[in-house]
Design an enzyme around this catalytic site. Structure first.
Site, short mmCIF file in Angstrom:
data_model
loop_
_atom_site.label_atom_id
_atom_site.label_comp_id
_atom_site.label_asym_id
_atom_site.label_seq_id
_atom_site.Cartn_x
_atom_site.Cartn_y
_atom_site.Cartn_z
N LYS A 153 -35.59 -25.14 20.18
CA LYS A 153 -35.49 -25.05 21.65
C LYS A 153 -36.08 -26.85 21.60
O LYS A 153 -37.18 -26.80 21.97
CB LYS A 153 -35.73 -24.42 22.17
CG LYS A 153 -36.09 -24.38 24.13
CD LYS A 153 -34.57 -24.41 24.37
CE LYS A 153 -35.21 -24.36 25.38
NZ LYS A 153 -34.84 -25.89 26.59
N GLU A 213 -28.52 -32.84 22.23
CA GLU A 213 -29.87 -33.06 23.35
C GLU A 213 -30.09 -34.39 22.83
O GLU A 213 -30.42 -34.92 21.35
CB GLU A 213 -30.82 -31.88 22.62
CG GLU A 213 -31.87 -32.59 24.14
CD GLU A 213 -31.36 -30.61 24.89
OE1 GLU A 213 -32.36 -31.02 25.97
OE2 GLU A 213 -30.49 -30.35 24.83
N LYS A 216 -32.84 -18.18 24.94
CA LYS A 216 -34.19 -19.28 24.76
C LYS A 216 -35.68 -17.76 24.64
O LYS A 216 -35.44 -17.16 25.39
CB LYS A 216 -33.58 -19.95 25.19
CG LYS A 216 -34.23 -19.67 27.25
CD LYS A 216 -34.34 -20.56 28.06
CE LYS A 216 -34.17 -20.05 29.50
NZ LYS A 216 -33.68 -21.41 30.36
#
Length: 518
Positions: free
Chosen positions: A221, A270, A388
């Site tokens: 994450k 990301e 998550k």
């Protein structure tokens, strides 16, 4: 369509808790909108501007004119003469947002003053909450999508699909009311047109997430900026989670996409700034880099970004969103270098999964995302296919002031000024503000309690004795020159008040800085 019509509908939607009633009210209003008004009406009733941000906050709105006469006092001819049309308001706000350069601040103030001078009290309240992001009436995407479907008499699933792949519920509403189901079904994934990203739900821990699907894929994450990269030949575009085009600010993403052995692709990933030891730099540095349009080359040298890819939506003329996650992952791995892929582990072993998650934390990342291997790419949806898992930070802080609320929170002290204890001086250091996480019951209680602690006040803010301790959850700490402690909290929200604690038991500014490594 008049702005007053939207304001009235917004108030009615806010006044009912029943989902079906909200949908009916919204659908009734949307049916009365003209073809060119639908887009703006959907945005406004969803609590957002079509322009997203136009550089207007509470400070700008404080000294604007009092409400116009007319509707409030029953003078119908005055009301008609000053009636604000939705399309006109949209044009004015568009001009406000585009005004820049010397004298722009005064020009924006003049435009808003002229607009507010014509607005009734109800319209002004609606505009203030719309412009400051506080128009919370329960018309979230799911409710609005159902309202659009009801207004157009089409299946809601068709509206949602078109909104996902068209990137915009307002555009889907226009299509639904104009062209019905055939028009909605014609909307598909197009390279160069961003789609709403798939979102993750939450799980308390790794075993809970694995219980939803095992084996599953675990990925780091990452605390960066979500990027959706579109490539068509040599042409590359980069979009944010909110679908803003930031291509010119992310040359690293453009270079990565152009280097792939493909003719066309849509990639999900990301972008974040890493330190020389590969640990993530503070989120604020990533944010400042991706938010800056000036001197991108110099910024790139100072804060280079690394792009990690974790999903694939389109490849060489083929929409692959319906493929299961394991197949999309294999396709992505076949075209992207390993260094460009988010670290990933496929397992059904809780111990191995927990070790992978702990390694991500040890490296400075937020946690992990646990992904079902069978799930398609559900654009725009949040569910259990992605979960998550990350630690929740909390601090016990002291309330040193509070601001009066607006709209539905009018009459309550809402926006809390939060401070940490300074062990050296015995005083308190302000870290920021929050109005999130509060129920109506809590707002009423804290208003009464803070008024009892009041030391001074003006029209907007009540300053209080630093005695009330509140537990606050937040996503991280970042540097800030705005507050005296040099740091502020990201996405702070109230968990509960700690009446069992005194101010001297609150967390220190040193503890806050340690969390942010500031």
């Amino acid at each position: 369509m008049r702005l007053l019509d939207l304001a009235t509908t917004s108030a009615a939607v806010s006044g009912t808790s029943a989902r079906s009633a909200k949908i009916a009210l919204l659908a009734e209003r949307l049916r009365t909108a003209g073809p060119e008004e639908i887009r703006v009406a959907v945005h406004y009733l969803s609590g957002e501007l079509p322009q997203r941000q136009i550089g207007v906050g509470w400070a700008t709105l404080r000294d604007l004119p009092a409400p116009a006469a007319g509707v409030a006092d029953g003078t119908a001819d005055v009301a008609e003469a000053r009636a604000l049309e939705v399309a006109e308001v949209d044009r004015i706000l568009e001009e406000v947002g585009q005004t820049s350069g010397a004298g722009s601040q005064a020009r924006r103030r003049d435009l808003l003053a002229a607009l507010f001078a014509r607005a009734t009290a109800e319209e002004q309240d609606f505009l203030r909450r719309l412009l400051t992001g506080e128009l919370r009436q329960g018309a979230l995407d799911g409710v609005m999508a159902d309202a659009v479907a009801k207004a157009a008499e089409v299946p809601a699933v068709e509206v949602r699909r078109a909104a996902m792949f068209g990137g915009d519920l307002a555009a889907a509403a226009q299509t639904a009311l104009r062209d019905g189901v055939p028009g909605l079904r014609a909307v598909g994934l197009v390279v160069g047109r961003p789609v709403q990203p798939m979102l993750a739900g939450t799980a308390d821990d790794v075993p809970a997430a694995l219980a939803k699907a095992a084996p599953a894929a675990l990925e780091w994450k990452l605390d960066g900026i979500r990027v959706q990269i579109h490539r068509d030949g040599d042409h590359v575009q980069v979009f944010t989670r909110s679908l803003d085009d930031i291509t010119d600010r992310l040359p690293e993403a453009v270079a990565l996409a152009r280097a792939l052995p493909v003719s066309s692709a849509v990639l999900d990933g990301e972008a974040l700034a890493l330190a020389p030891d590969s640990r993530p730099r503070p989120f604020q540095e990533t944010s400042s880099r991706t938010g800056s349009r000036r001197d991108v080359g110099r910024m790139q040298e100072q804060i280079p970004l690394t792009v990690f890819l974790f999903d694939l939506l389109y490849l060489d003329g083929r929409d692959v969103t319906e493929l299961p996650s394991r197949e999309r992952s294999d396709l992505l791995a076949s075209i992207a270098p390993p260094a460009a892929l988010a670290p990933r582990l496929v397992t059904d072993d809780p111990d191995a999964a927990q070790a992978f998650a702990q390694d991500a934390l040890d490296r400075g990342h937020e946690g992990v995302v646990v992904k079902s291997l069978d799930a398609p790419y559900n654009a725009g949806r949040r569910g259990s296919a992605w979960l998550k898992v990350k630690p929740v930070h909390t601090l016990d802080l002291v309330v040193v002031a509070a601001e009066w609320g607006h709209g539905r929170r009018k009459g309550w002290l809402s926006n809390l000024h939060l401070a940490a204890r300074d062990p050296e001086t015995g005083g308190f250091v302000m870290l920021g503000k929050t109005f999130k996480g509060m129920t109506d019951e809590l707002l009423g209680w804290q208003t009464e309690r803070l008024r009892a602690l009041q030391t001074s006040a003006d029209d907007w803010t009540v300053r209080v004795r630093p005695e009330l301790v509140v537990e606050v959850a937040f996503d991280g700490v970042q540097r800030s020159s705005r507050y005296p402690g040099g740091v502020t909290l990201r996405f702070a929200r109230v968990v509960r008040y700690r009446e069992d604690k005194k101010a001297q038991d609150a967390d220190t500014i040193d503890a806050v800085r340690a969390i942010g490594h500031a």
